[in-house]
Design an enzyme around this catalytic site. Structure first.
Site, short mmCIF file in Angstrom:
data_model
loop_
_atom_site.label_atom_id
_atom_site.label_comp_id
_atom_site.label_asym_id
_atom_site.label_seq_id
_atom_site.Cartn_x
_atom_site.Cartn_y
_atom_site.Cartn_z
CB SER A 125 -6.43 7.68 -3.09
OG SER A 125 -7.18 8.30 -4.33
CE1 TYR A 174 -10.84 4.42 0.11
CE2 TYR A 174 -10.97 6.21 -1.81
CZ TYR A 174 -10.43 5.21 -1.21
OH TYR A 174 -9.25 4.52 -1.86
CE LYS A 199 -7.09 4.69 0.88
NZ LYS A 199 -6.53 3.73 1.52
P1 NAD Z 1 -9.59 -4.14 -2.44
O1 NAD Z 1 -10.86 -4.19 -1.84
O2 NAD Z 1 -9.36 -5.16 -3.83
O3 NAD Z 1 -8.43 -4.87 -1.49
C1 NAD Z 1 -8.52 -4.35 -0.21
C2 NAD Z 1 -8.45 -5.68 0.88
O4 NAD Z 1 -8.29 -5.32 2.03
C3 NAD Z 1 -9.38 -6.71 0.42
O5 NAD Z 1 -8.97 -7.94 0.18
C4 NAD Z 1 -10.26 -6.66 1.99
O6 NAD Z 1 -10.96 -7.94 2.20
C5 NAD Z 1 -9.12 -6.23 2.77
N1 NAD Z 1 -9.45 -5.40 3.90
C6 NAD Z 1 -10.52 -4.40 4.13
N2 NAD Z 1 -10.46 -4.30 5.32
C7 NAD Z 1 -9.77 -5.06 6.13
C8 NAD Z 1 -9.84 -5.20 7.57
N3 NAD Z 1 -10.32 -4.35 8.53
N4 NAD Z 1 -8.89 -6.29 7.91
C9 NAD Z 1 -8.15 -7.10 6.98
N5 NAD Z 1 -8.37 -6.91 5.66
C10 NAD Z 1 -9.18 -5.80 5.24
O7 NAD Z 1 -8.90 -3.06 -2.83
P2 NAD Z 1 -7.88 -2.47 -3.71
O8 NAD Z 1 -8.41 -1.79 -5.01
O9 NAD Z 1 -6.86 -3.61 -3.87
O10 NAD Z 1 -7.18 -1.39 -2.84
C11 NAD Z 1 -5.88 -1.45 -2.04
C12 NAD Z 1 -5.67 -0.25 -1.46
O11 NAD Z 1 -5.46 0.67 -2.32
C13 NAD Z 1 -6.80 0.46 -0.46
O12 NAD Z 1 -6.38 1.09 0.77
C14 NAD Z 1 -7.60 1.54 -1.45
O13 NAD Z 1 -8.10 2.51 -0.73
C15 NAD Z 1 -6.36 2.10 -2.04
N6 NAD Z 1 -6.66 2.71 -3.21
C16 NAD Z 1 -7.32 1.77 -4.11
C17 NAD Z 1 -7.48 2.33 -5.55
C18 NAD Z 1 -8.17 1.69 -6.61
O14 NAD Z 1 -8.57 2.27 -7.59
N7 NAD Z 1 -8.36 0.44 -6.51
C19 NAD Z 1 -7.04 3.68 -5.79
C20 NAD Z 1 -6.39 4.59 -4.62
C21 NAD Z 1 -6.15 3.67 -3.52
C1 UD1 Z 2 -13.06 6.94 -8.12
C2 UD1 Z 2 -13.55 7.57 -6.82
C3 UD1 Z 2 -11.84 7.78 -6.05
C4 UD1 Z 2 -11.08 6.53 -6.08
C5 UD1 Z 2 -11.23 5.78 -7.36
C6 UD1 Z 2 -10.33 4.62 -7.44
C7 UD1 Z 2 -15.46 8.70 -7.01
C8 UD1 Z 2 -15.84 10.18 -7.05
N1 UD1 Z 2 -14.16 8.82 -6.97
O1 UD1 Z 2 -12.27 7.64 -8.78
O2 UD1 Z 2 -12.22 8.38 -4.79
O3 UD1 Z 2 -9.74 6.63 -5.31
O4 UD1 Z 2 -12.54 5.91 -7.92
O5 UD1 Z 2 -11.18 3.51 -6.46
O6 UD1 Z 2 -16.01 7.82 -6.95
N2 UD1 Z 2 -17.11 6.53 -15.38
C9 UD1 Z 2 -18.25 6.45 -16.20
N3 UD1 Z 2 -19.12 5.32 -16.08
C10 UD1 Z 2 -19.06 4.70 -15.08
C11 UD1 Z 2 -17.95 4.50 -14.07
C12 UD1 Z 2 -17.22 5.73 -14.36
O7 UD1 Z 2 -18.28 7.28 -17.24
O8 UD1 Z 2 -20.03 3.72 -15.10
C13 UD1 Z 2 -16.06 7.65 -15.47
C14 UD1 Z 2 -16.06 8.57 -14.23
O9 UD1 Z 2 -17.09 9.74 -14.52
C15 UD1 Z 2 -14.58 9.00 -14.21
C16 UD1 Z 2 -13.98 7.87 -14.85
O10 UD1 Z 2 -14.95 7.15 -15.66
O11 UD1 Z 2 -14.67 10.22 -15.25
C17 UD1 Z 2 -13.13 6.88 -13.86
O12 UD1 Z 2 -14.30 6.85 -13.03
P1 UD1 Z 2 -13.68 5.61 -11.83
O13 UD1 Z 2 -13.28 4.45 -12.35
O14 UD1 Z 2 -15.01 5.62 -10.99
O15 UD1 Z 2 -12.47 6.44 -10.97
P2 UD1 Z 2 -12.45 7.96 -10.35
O16 UD1 Z 2 -13.83 8.58 -10.67
O17 UD1 Z 2 -11.25 8.70 -10.89
#
Ligand code: NAD
Ligand code: UD1
Length: 342
Positions: free
Chosen positions: A128, A153, A157
């Site tokens: 991330s 969290y 990473k």
């Molecule tokens: P998500 O929660 O939709 O998907 C994660 C999946 O992993 C889920 O289906 C959950 O059931 C499964 N899981 C969790 N722990 C497990 C375990 N112990 N054993 C088996 N399955 C397990 O999340 P996502 O948004 O698809 O994110 C996927 C990856 O990307 C994660 O590693 C997350 O940290 C990373 N990531 C996500 C974002 C975002 O904004 N969505 C941003 C940066 C990084």
């Molecule tokens: C958040 C996480 C980050 C994670 C990412 C993707 C925090 C501090 N960081 O990032 O670690 O990798 O999500 O899952 O939580 N916002 C609003 N109102 C809301 C929600 C969000 O104004 O109800 C704003 C936030 O202040 C930010 C932007 O929208 O400026 C994006 O927010 P969000 O979707 O939560 O992502 P990040 O904060 O970038």
């Protein structure tokens, strides 16, 4: 067309499910491992409707080393692993750090151990942009220094990347890894058959916007309007989840074809463009014709002011760039929300 088997942990989740579709489109044969802790079995139906393929699914908890070893042995012929499985709620991780370390770090270690035992060499890790904190210089390149994590969290990473880097650097290791540092994935597949399934009250911006517009939430809070940005609201690099999914296929193929320059590589995945919270709301209102009821409130603790990716390295080395714009992201997120509640 290759028909190579790829293990996708967390493949029932948001980014994982979109990646399954792109793997199938590219001729791969994905196997999902997931414990459904943050996803639903019905995702399999969406995947089948989109691809025509019944994707094999193994329901196990990867933080259990025995079950992980067992399931991996069953799929020992896999050419690679894409590891999405993790818990990802920042606030929850502050309240339950042990649960986050056990799940995210425990699963990673179990997966790496199973891969080493079976000599599966190719690994893609979901990292991330949170590892950069508030970068001194924008846009953020892969060489920008990482900052101490502000949440357990985020730390999973950083530590996860360290564990992989150290593993790759041992003499006996055959592991080849690409860590992908995602910026802010939003949107959904254009079929609206899969998308993000936030449990409870969403923390992230887009699901909060769509749930407010559809009437599940009363009002969106915009966290802070006194940032040093053109409209005062914070800036992020929002990336369409399908663009992100495509990058995983490119990265995996790079490893399989041995085009990687070292056995541990890192890429930023973003569009290279920053958008403010108000710009996202405006895009949503324009593409959907819906009004978002919002109010400006105080900044959210721990939020950074602005972060967006330098995409040069991914473009030049991976040959990958995003194709979908913010309007396509907000429109597809809305189509999915309507489908979910319809
Ligand atoms: P998500 O929660 O939709 O998907 C994660 C999946 O992993 C889920 O289906 C959950 O059931 C499964 N899981 C969790 N722990 C497990 C375990 N112990 N054993 C088996 N399955 C397990 O999340 P996502 O948004 O698809 O994110 C996927 C990856 O990307 C994660 O590693 C997350 O940290 C990373 N990531 C996500 C974002 C975002 O904004 N969505 C941003 C940066 C990084
Ligand atoms: C958040 C996480 C980050 C994670 C990412 C993707 C925090 C501090 N960081 O990032 O670690 O990798 O999500 O899952 O939580 N916002 C609003 N109102 C809301 C929600 C969000 O104004 O109800 C704003 C936030 O202040 C930010 C932007 O929208 O400026 C994006 O927010 P969000 O979707 O939560 O992502 P990040 O904060 O970038």
């Amino acid at each position: 067309m290759s028909l190579q088997k790829v293990i996708v942990t967390g493949g029932m989740g948001y980014i994982g499910s979109h990646t399954i579709v792109e793997l199938i489109n590219a001729g791969y044969h994905p196997i999902i491992i997931d414990n459904l802790s943050n996803s639903d079995r019905s995702v399999l139906e969406g995947l089948e409707a989109i691809t025509g393929v019944k994707v094999p699914f193994e329901e196990i908890d990867l933080s259990d080393s025995k079950s992980t070893a067992q399931i991996f042995s069953k799929h020992a012929d896999a050419i690679g692993v894409i590891h999405f499985a993790a818990l990802k709620a920042v606030g929850e991780s502050v309240e339950q750090p042990i649960r986050y370390y056990k799940n995210n770090i425990g699963s990673l270690v179990n997966v790496l151990e199973a891969m080493a035992n079976l000599k599966i060499e190719n690994f893609i890790f979901s990292s991330s942009c949170t590892v950069y904190g508030q970068p001194e210089k924008l846009p953020v390149t892969e060489l920008s220094p990482t900052q101490p994590a502000i949440s357990p969290y985020g730390n999973t990473k950083q530590v996860g990347e360290e564990i992989i880097r150290e593993t790759c650097s041992t003499k006996s290791s055959e592991l080849h890894t690409i860590s992908l540092r995602y910026f802010n994935p939003i949107g959904a597949h254009n079929s609206a058959l899969i998308g993000e399934l936030p449990l409870g009250i969403p923390n992230n911006l887009l699901p909060y916007i769509t749930q407010t517009a559809i009437g599940i939430r009363e009002q969106l809070s915009v966290f802070g309007s006194d940032y040093n940005t053109p409209d005062g609201t914070a800036i992020r690099d929002y990336i369409h989840v399908v663009d992100l999914a495509e990058a995983h296929v490119v990265a995996l193929t790079r490893l399989i074809q041995k085009q990687n320059k070292s056995n541990y590589e890192v890429f930023n995945l973003g569009t290279g463009q920053g958008n403010s919270v108000l710009e996202v709301i405006q895009s949503f209102e324009k593409t959907t014709g819906e009004k978002v009821n919002y109010k400006i409130v105080d900044r959210r603790p721990g939020d950074v002011e602005a972060v967006y990716a330098d995409t040069t390295y991914a473009r030049e080395e991976l040959g990958w760039a995003t194709k979908r714009n913010l309007d396509e992201m907000t429109a597809s997120a809305w189509a999915w929300e309507k489908k979910l509640r319809g």
